[in-house]
Design an enzyme around this catalytic site. Structure first.
Site, short mmCIF file in Angstrom:
data_model
loop_
_atom_site.label_atom_id
_atom_site.label_comp_id
_atom_site.label_asym_id
_atom_site.label_seq_id
_atom_site.Cartn_x
_atom_site.Cartn_y
_atom_site.Cartn_z
N SER A 139 45.20 35.97 30.82
CA SER A 139 46.56 36.57 31.33
C SER A 139 46.90 37.90 30.27
CB SER A 139 47.69 35.53 31.26
OG SER A 139 47.33 34.39 32.15
N1 SAH Z 1 45.66 30.21 30.73
C1 SAH Z 1 44.88 31.38 30.73
C2 SAH Z 1 44.76 31.95 32.16
C3 SAH Z 1 43.65 31.74 32.90
S1 SAH Z 1 43.55 32.23 34.43
C4 SAH Z 1 44.98 32.30 29.61
O1 SAH Z 1 45.41 31.89 28.53
O2 SAH Z 1 44.65 33.62 29.82
C5 SAH Z 1 43.89 30.80 35.24
C6 SAH Z 1 43.23 29.60 35.39
O3 SAH Z 1 43.61 28.73 36.13
C7 SAH Z 1 41.74 29.95 35.79
O4 SAH Z 1 40.76 29.36 34.72
C8 SAH Z 1 41.60 29.02 36.94
O5 SAH Z 1 40.13 28.08 36.94
C9 SAH Z 1 42.52 27.78 36.87
N2 SAH Z 1 43.15 27.17 37.72
C10 SAH Z 1 43.31 27.50 39.11
N3 SAH Z 1 43.69 26.28 39.65
C11 SAH Z 1 43.70 25.24 39.01
C12 SAH Z 1 43.94 23.95 39.02
N4 SAH Z 1 44.27 23.23 40.28
N5 SAH Z 1 43.65 22.94 37.92
C13 SAH Z 1 43.27 23.52 36.81
N6 SAH Z 1 42.97 24.90 36.62
C14 SAH Z 1 43.24 25.76 37.63
#
Ligand code: SAH
Length: 289
Positions: A139
């Site tokens: 993010s």
């Molecule tokens: N928190 C991260 C952002 C990751 S992007 C950071 O520090 O930058 C969002 C993430 O959410 C992805 O890895 C995706 O696989 C995950 N995601 C989407 N739906 C989800 C769910 N139902 N349960 C857990 N993770 C999920």
């Protein structure tokens, strides 16, 4: 709990040097959130780091005293991932409107470049989301800070849940502002990636789980704060139920057009909703892969 941010046990200098980096790429990669990033034009490079208006975290070296008093190491070769560049990123996030000093200090503590592949590490401190594989992104720093600021609302939080660990960056930032952090990821290779990214930082108050975050983590509930790092059409009911009374949940809502939503639990069966700013996140999906 004091209002001071946590510090990881390792000195940053012992974890920031991963060895020689590959040739760096300077143009940001277009991914979700880059469209809405607020400071794309604020190039980090060739700028002196502006002075941070807020408190700086104290990085407590875990090394023995004798080693700490040794002559300073020569300057690190990777200027693009230096502490000064990270401080400049934090100053930009503050300028964009994030004012909580605890959140800014947490952002200044976590070495974001350690959460991305080496080829992209030089872009770690620009305000953009960047690819981490499996069509997912790390993010945008502003968005990480903003969501945590809204969730925290100036309070010290005991227990926090993140849905969507990805590479583990936001989880590490959360571990600086809450006593206990739980983070769930549904894509196994990303869960493993986050584990290996976080290992050298030895974050003792963070638990990573592989599973469907839409179901929450009932065994660790209730949570004082919940952050979703992926956008659904609505907040899953299980997460609303796992919020403590008085707790705050922040989530991106929508598909092509998304906004941040703040949900506050005001009673056993009462929640209030507030629509915040526009955003752009990867989709929230059910099940695991
Ligand atoms: N928190 C991260 C952002 C990751 S992007 C950071 O520090 O930058 C969002 C993430 O959410 C992805 O890895 C995706 O696989 C995950 N995601 C989407 N739906 C989800 C769910 N139902 N349960 C857990 N993770 C999920």
């Amino acid at each position: 709990m004091s209002d001071k941010p946590r510090t990881f046990p390792l000195p940053l200098s012992s974890v920031t040097d991963k060895g020689p980096k590959k040739q760096t790429v300077f143009s940001p990669v277009a991914t979700p959130q880059t469209a809405t990033r607020n400071a794309a034009h604020n190039a980090v490079y060739n700028t002196a780091p502006p002075k941070l208006r807020h408190a700086q975290p104290t990085l407590v070296p875990a090394r023995p005293h004798a080693e700490r008093t040794a002559p300073p190491a020569p300057p690190r070769p990777h200027a693009l991932v230096s502490d000064a560049v990270r401080r400049a990123m934090v100053a930009r996030v503050a300028k964009q409107g994030v004012h909580d000093p605890v959140v800014l200090a947490a952002l200044d503590t976590v070495p974001r470049h350690m959460f991305m592949e080496e080829g992209l590490a030089a872009q770690a401190y620009i305000d953009a989301s960047l690819p981490i594989g499996h069509q997912q992104t790390i993010s945008q720093p502003y968005m990480v800070a903003r969501m945590i600021e809204v969730m925290r609302n100036g309070a010290n939080l005991a227990r926090v849940l993140e849905i969507g660990t990805g590479c583990g960056y936001q989880a590490a930032v959360l571990a600086c502002i809450a006593q206990e952090v739980y983070s769930i990821e549904r894509i196994r290779p990303l869960h493993e990636l986050a584990k290996s990214n976080l290992r050298p930082l030895r974050v003792a108050n963070l638990r990573l789980h592989y599973g469907d975050g839409m179901l929450g983590l009932p065994q660790a509930a209730p949570f004082d704060g919940i952050i979703l790092a992926a956008a659904g059409l609505q907040v899953p009911q299980a997460l609303l139920e796992q919020l403590a009374i008085g707790g705050r949940l922040v989530a991106p809502i929508g598909e092509r057009t998304q906004h941040l939503e703040l949900v506050t639990r005001t009673g056993k069966a009462d929640w209030t909703r507030q629509t915040l700013e526009h955003c752009h996140f990867v989709p929230l999906r059910s099940g695991v892969v």
